[in-house]
Design a protein around this motif. Structure first.
Motif, PDB file in Angstrom:
ATOM      1  N   MET A  88       0.839  -1.196   0.000  1.00  0.00           N
ATOM      2  CA  MET A  88       0.000   0.000   0.000  1.00  0.00           C
ATOM      3  C   MET A  88       0.879   1.253   0.000  1.00  0.00           C
ATOM      4  O   MET A  88       1.717   1.425   0.880  1.00  0.00           O
ATOM      5  CB  MET A  88      -0.909   0.005   1.248  1.00  0.00           C
ATOM      6  N   ASN A  89       0.684   2.111  -0.998  1.00  0.00           N
ATOM      7  CA  ASN A  89       1.406   3.374  -1.049  1.00  0.00           C
ATOM      8  C   ASN A  89       0.596   4.458  -0.342  1.00  0.00           C
ATOM      9  O   ASN A  89      -0.586   4.655  -0.662  1.00  0.00           O
ATOM     10  CB  ASN A  89       1.663   3.790  -2.497  1.00  0.00           C
ATOM     11  N   VAL A  90       1.228   5.146   0.604  1.00  0.00           N
ATOM     12  CA  VAL A  90       0.529   6.137   1.419  1.00  0.00           C
ATOM     13  C   VAL A  90       1.297   7.458   1.404  1.00  0.00           C
ATOM     14  O   VAL A  90       2.525   7.476   1.506  1.00  0.00           O
ATOM     15  CB  VAL A  90       0.373   5.648   2.881  1.00  0.00           C
ATOM     16  N   VAL A  91       0.563   8.568   1.266  1.00  0.00           N
ATOM     17  CA  VAL A  91       1.140   9.905   1.333  1.00  0.00           C
ATOM     18  C   VAL A  91       0.382  10.698   2.394  1.00  0.00           C
ATOM     19  O   VAL A  91      -0.841  10.596   2.492  1.00  0.00           O
ATOM     20  CB  VAL A  91       1.065  10.619  -0.034  1.00  0.00           C
ATOM     21  N   ILE A  92       1.126  11.478   3.172  1.00  0.00           N
ATOM     22  CA  ILE A  92       0.534  12.372   4.176  1.00  0.00           C
ATOM     23  C   ILE A  92       0.705  13.817   3.702  1.00  0.00           C
ATOM     24  O   ILE A  92       1.805  14.221   3.324  1.00  0.00           O
ATOM     25  CB  ILE A  92       1.213  12.191   5.547  1.00  0.00           C
ATOM     26  N   ILE A  93      -0.383  14.581   3.736  1.00  0.00           N
ATOM     27  CA  ILE A  93      -0.307  16.028   3.472  1.00  0.00           C
ATOM     28  C   ILE A  93      -0.764  16.729   4.740  1.00  0.00           C
ATOM     29  O   ILE A  93      -1.940  16.698   5.098  1.00  0.00           O
ATOM     30  CB  ILE A  93      -1.174  16.439   2.270  1.00  0.00           C
ATOM     31  N   GLU A  94       0.164  17.347   5.425  1.00  0.00           N
ATOM     32  CA  GLU A  94      -0.075  17.936   6.756  1.00  0.00           C
ATOM     33  C   GLU A  94       0.930  19.057   6.959  1.00  0.00           C
ATOM     34  O   GLU A  94       2.140  18.848   6.836  1.00  0.00           O
ATOM     35  CB  GLU A  94       0.072  16.849   7.824  1.00  0.00           C
ATOM     36  N   ASP A  95       0.454  20.276   7.247  1.00  0.00           N
ATOM     37  CA  ASP A  95       1.374  21.411   7.367  1.00  0.00           C
ATOM     38  C   ASP A  95       2.133  21.430   8.692  1.00  0.00           C
ATOM     39  O   ASP A  95       3.193  22.028   8.789  1.00  0.00           O
ATOM     40  CB  ASP A  95       0.642  22.741   7.157  1.00  0.00           C
ATOM     41  N   GLU A  96       1.602  20.761   9.719  1.00  0.00           N
ATOM     42  CA  GLU A  96       2.296  20.701  11.003  1.00  0.00           C
ATOM     43  C   GLU A  96       3.219  19.488  10.992  1.00  0.00           C
ATOM     44  O   GLU A  96       2.764  18.348  11.124  1.00  0.00           O
ATOM     45  CB  GLU A  96       1.297  20.620  12.151  1.00  0.00           C
ATOM     46  N   LYS A  97       4.503  19.728  10.839  1.00  0.00           N
ATOM     47  CA  LYS A  97       5.443  18.626  10.656  1.00  0.00           C
ATOM     48  C   LYS A  97       5.469  17.646  11.843  1.00  0.00           C
ATOM     49  O   LYS A  97       5.565  16.433  11.627  1.00  0.00           O
ATOM     50  CB  LYS A  97       6.841  19.183  10.362  1.00  0.00           C
ATOM     51  N   PRO A  98       5.374  18.113  13.095  1.00  0.00           N
ATOM     52  CA  PRO A  98       5.319  17.145  14.200  1.00  0.00           C
ATOM     53  C   PRO A  98       4.098  16.224  14.094  1.00  0.00           C
ATOM     54  O   PRO A  98       4.195  15.028  14.376  1.00  0.00           O
ATOM     55  CB  PRO A  98       5.245  18.035  15.444  1.00  0.00           C
ATOM     56  N   ALA A  99       2.957  16.779  13.664  1.00  0.00           N
ATOM     57  CA  ALA A  99       1.752  15.959  13.498  1.00  0.00           C
ATOM     58  C   ALA A  99       1.936  14.957  12.372  1.00  0.00           C
ATOM     59  O   ALA A  99       1.485  13.807  12.465  1.00  0.00           O
ATOM     60  CB  ALA A  99       0.540  16.856  13.218  1.00  0.00           C
ATOM     61  N   ALA A 100       2.601  15.386  11.296  1.00  0.00           N
ATOM     62  CA  ALA A 100       2.861  14.476  10.171  1.00  0.00           C
ATOM     63  C   ALA A 100       3.772  13.334  10.605  1.00  0.00           C
ATOM     64  O   ALA A 100       3.531  12.168  10.263  1.00  0.00           O
ATOM     65  CB  ALA A 100       3.480  15.251   9.009  1.00  0.00           C
TER      66      ALA A 100
END
Length: 250
Positions: free
Chosen positions: A1-13
């Motif tokens: 499974m290929n997964v990408v995260i888009i999140e502006d708060e890097k600690p949360a990402a």
């Protein structure tokens, strides 16, 4: 499974990436803004699953769909109120309310796997989502309460020219040329002030757009802000914020 995260708060990402690793899923990449995501999708194969924060540093994540036809299944990650979010669990779209719970994350992934196995259409009604999740729906502070001697004074945000940090404390300056100490930090104000009314021009200042008297070109491609009554110190738009500031006042 290929997964990408888009999140502006890097600690949360990074936290979400670790949580996914714990359930056996490796994150392909992490993106942190609308612009970065659009550029990435133009040049990379779309992942199977996308974890998408709704409000990014440079705009709503829905703006990505205006530029790219996303072919991935999407799980939204958001700090918005759960009651409002129940309305848009459309088709295969799921959401995780921040801070993300490990059990809810695992349930969402299992739900995606079931949908994937049954080849269920993962499209969603973008226009309906835009209506449901709008910056105008978010509740912002309308007043601040300050202590003056034995009295409490309520100050409407419309009467505040600027917020500023001084000696590790936060002050507000009002249109009647007075200063008051408040308990909030500038960082906590970031999510509590209406972005149509206030803009953080530097690490030290938030300014009210209606209080700006003049804008002057300053050294190193910066800008100097003159407010109607505040004169205690120069207010300089930091160089990295100049472009966003110009867009804000446009």
């Amino acid at each position: 499974m290929n997964v990408v995260i888009i999140e502006d708060e890097k600690p949360a990402a990074r936290r979400l990436s670790r949580m996914l690793h714990d359930v056996g899923i490796q994150v392909q990449t992490m993106l942190h803004s609308v612009e970065e995501a659009v550029n990435w999708f133009h040049t990379n194969k779309h992942p199977d699953l996308l974890f998408l924060d709704i409000q990014l540093s440079d705009g709503l994540s829905f703006e990505i769909f205006d530029e790219v036809e996303i072919k991935s299944a999407i799980i939204f990650t958001t700090a918005y109120d759960e009651y409002a979010l129940k309305a848009f669990k459309l088709n295969s779209v799921d959401y995780l309310l921040k801070p993300i719970d490990s059990d809810e994350l695992e349930n969402a992934i299992n739900q995606f796997k079931k949908l994937q196995a049954s080849a269920t259409n993962t499209n969603f009604d973008l226009e309906q989502l835009k209506l449901l999740i709008s910056p105008l729906q978010k509740s912002y502070k309308k007043r601040f309460t300050v202590k003056i001697g034995q009295h409490l004074k309520m100050i409407a945000v419309e009467t505040i020219e600027c917020f500023y940090s001084e000696n590790k404390a936060t002050q507000i300056h009002t249109i009647d040329n007075r200063n008051y100490l408040i308990e909030d930090t500038l960082d906590t104000l970031e999510n509590n002030l209406n972005p149509e009314l206030f803009f953080r021009v530097s690490r030290k200042y938030f300014v009210n757009i209606n209080a700006i008297k003049d804008i002057i070109s300053y050294s190193n491609s910066r800008l100097k802000i003159i407010l109607n009554t505040y004169t205690e110190s120069e207010i300089i738009v930091s160089r990295e914020r100049v472009k966003d500031f110009k867009n804000w006042i446009a």
